[in-house]
Design an enzyme around this catalytic site. Structure first.
Site, PDB file in Angstrom:
ATOM      1  CB  CYS A 110     -18.425 -28.204 -31.321  1.00 17.09           C
ATOM      2  SG  CYS A 110     -20.144 -28.095 -31.815  1.00 17.09           S
ATOM      3  CB  CYS A 119     -20.344 -24.332 -26.568  1.00 12.40           C
ATOM      4  SG  CYS A 119     -20.537 -23.667 -28.236  1.00 12.40           S
ATOM      5  CG  HIS A 175     -17.477 -24.199 -35.678  1.00 10.86           C
ATOM      6  ND1 HIS A 175     -16.555 -25.077 -35.135  1.00 10.86           N
ATOM      7  CD2 HIS A 175     -18.645 -24.415 -35.000  1.00 10.86           C
ATOM      8  CE1 HIS A 175     -17.133 -25.771 -34.171  1.00 10.86           C
ATOM      9  NE2 HIS A 175     -18.399 -25.389 -34.077  1.00 10.86           N
TER      10      HIS A 175
END
Length: 429
Positions: free
Chosen positions: A90, A413, A383
């Site tokens: 991520c 995160c 995202h």
């Protein structure tokens, strides 16, 4: 080692496009190139004058494996400008920025294009292990009889595809999905379904307000697909995302009693964000007017089953190193992988036991939510895994400018149990 400031000169991002059941109109490289092209057109230097191009991407397609080089060449850097790819799940986009920082600080680079991109709608469909074994057996058969014998062993369920994206969102060490890690945090801190849905509705409301007040105007660039269709805004933001409607959605990851739903999770999205980083020398050479400087960055690690608390671990290191309190940070961007995960970060900052156990530090206190993701986050905007770390860093800079504030932290995160954070300060005009 002292942290030599690195300047953010400029940045741009594409609209974030929600996956809607099929392949999106752009590959990850397409998105990165269109964002970077618009950005480079505003600069007083050519693409060939860049020191390097670094692209963060979590899921490049097989024909774009070293997507960094693909993007660099398509941008017109020429053959002599190195380009490479980084991947930290991520935080791949943030890793691209941090890799640029490292090379600028060591003097290896002066002017870096750092990009985060992903086209999750194009994540591959895979054959199952049994199907692969059967294909290998069939292909190795020599005679007609051997092939016929192999055909008899074929089963229709071999045709069922394995969704690559779902495999990628499952932690192979602890054996649970990213959504289940959010369920873990909701249980750990007693976060209710109502809290999650309220947070999610607010993310959409803030994103809508930001769009209506042109808060994304300085970072968004329109993009055009191969059919001539224009995309000029994030298309996953909903003006009808209310707590009542969100409450009707069923849990996805922990059926039937869980609380994580599609509505209080980040969206599966395609998008890219690009930033130009420069050393002091490059700023002087080209007469650049930087927007901000990166004062510090930090990577941290923790239990993969609680990966959503990564922003706390990374940000805490920065706060302690600079002797800052939560109130000293004017704005925060914490990527909204899940509402429960973002809320858990707020609980952890204010949890005496957690902070003493993990940081040997008293609880940091209450993070004012009026300073957090003030223009919405990934729950509303989306995202694209490789792009989000770059997006939140870019948007933080523009939000600081719009709020006439000085200092902010962007944090994210990371699947696998890590966290990344960057401390940035606006350049006073």
């Amino acid at each position: 080692m002292s942290f030599k400031p690195v300047y953010i000169v400029d940045g741009a991002r594409t609209p974030f496009l929600k996956m809607r059941g099929g392949r999106g109109p752009f590959s990850a490289a397409d998105l990165a190139v269109q964002a970077a092209q618009a950005l480079m057109l505003r600069q007083p230097f050519k693409a060939s004058e860049l020191s390097e191009v670094i692209v963060g991407c979590a899921a490049p397609t097989p024909d774009e494996t070293n997507i960094g080089r693909v993007v660099g060449l398509r941008l017109g850097t020429g053959h002599k400008v190195p380009a490479w790819t980084v991947m930290r799940n991520c935080a791949s986009g943030m890793q691209a920025i941090d890799s640029g920082i490292a090379n600028i600080q060591t003097g290896r680079s002066e002017l870096v294009l750092a990009v985060g991109t992903d086209a999750l709608s194009r994540a591959p469909l895979l054959f199952s292990d049994k199907a692969v074994d059967w294909l290998a057996s069939f292909n190795s058969a020599k005679s007609f009889g051997q092939k016929l014998s192999a055909l008899k062993g074929f089963k229709l369920n071999y045709l069922a595809p394995v969704i690559g994206l779902l495999k990628g969102l499952t932690d192979p060490v602890v054996g649970i999905s990213m959504g289940q890690t959010a369920e873990n945090l909701a249980y750990k801190f007693g976060i209710s379904r109502t809290e999650m849905d309220e947070y999610s509705a607010r993310s959409h409301a803030r994103a809508i307000k930001a769009k209506n007040t042109q808060h994304f105007a300085d970072e968004l660039v329109p993009i055009i697909d191969s059919k001539g269709n224009l995309y000029h805004e994030d298309d996953g933001v909903r003006d009808d995302s209310t707590v009542d409607k969100l409450a009707k959605l069923k849990p996805v990851f922990d059926k039937p009693s869980g609380n994580i739903t599609a509505g209080n999770s980040s969206q599966v999205t395609d998008g890219a964000a690009a930033l130009i980083l420069a050393s002091e020398e490059a700023v002087q050479r080209y007469g650049l007017k930087p927007l901000a400087k990166i004062v510090d960055s930090q990577w941290s690690a923790l239990d993969p089953s609680e990966m959503g608390l990564g922003p706390v671990h990374a940000s805490a290191e920065i706060l302690m190193r600079h002797q800052l309190q939560l109130k000293d940070i004017d704005l925060w961007e914490i990527n909204e992988a899940f509402a429960a995960q973002t809320l858990a970060c707020l609980y952890a900052f204010n949890d005496e036991t957690y902070c003493q156990t993990h940081f040997n530090h008293p609880a940091f206190g209450v993070l004012d939510q009026e300073k957090l993701n003030i223009d919405g986050g990934a729950i509303a905007i989306g995202h694209p895994v490789g792009a989000s770390g770059a997006r939140i860093a870019l948007h933080l800079v523009h939000a600081l400018k719009q709020q006439q504030a000085k200092r902010g932290i962007a944090s994210i995160c990371i699947g696998g149990g890590q966290g990344g954070a960057m401390l940035v300060e606006l350049i006073e005009e």
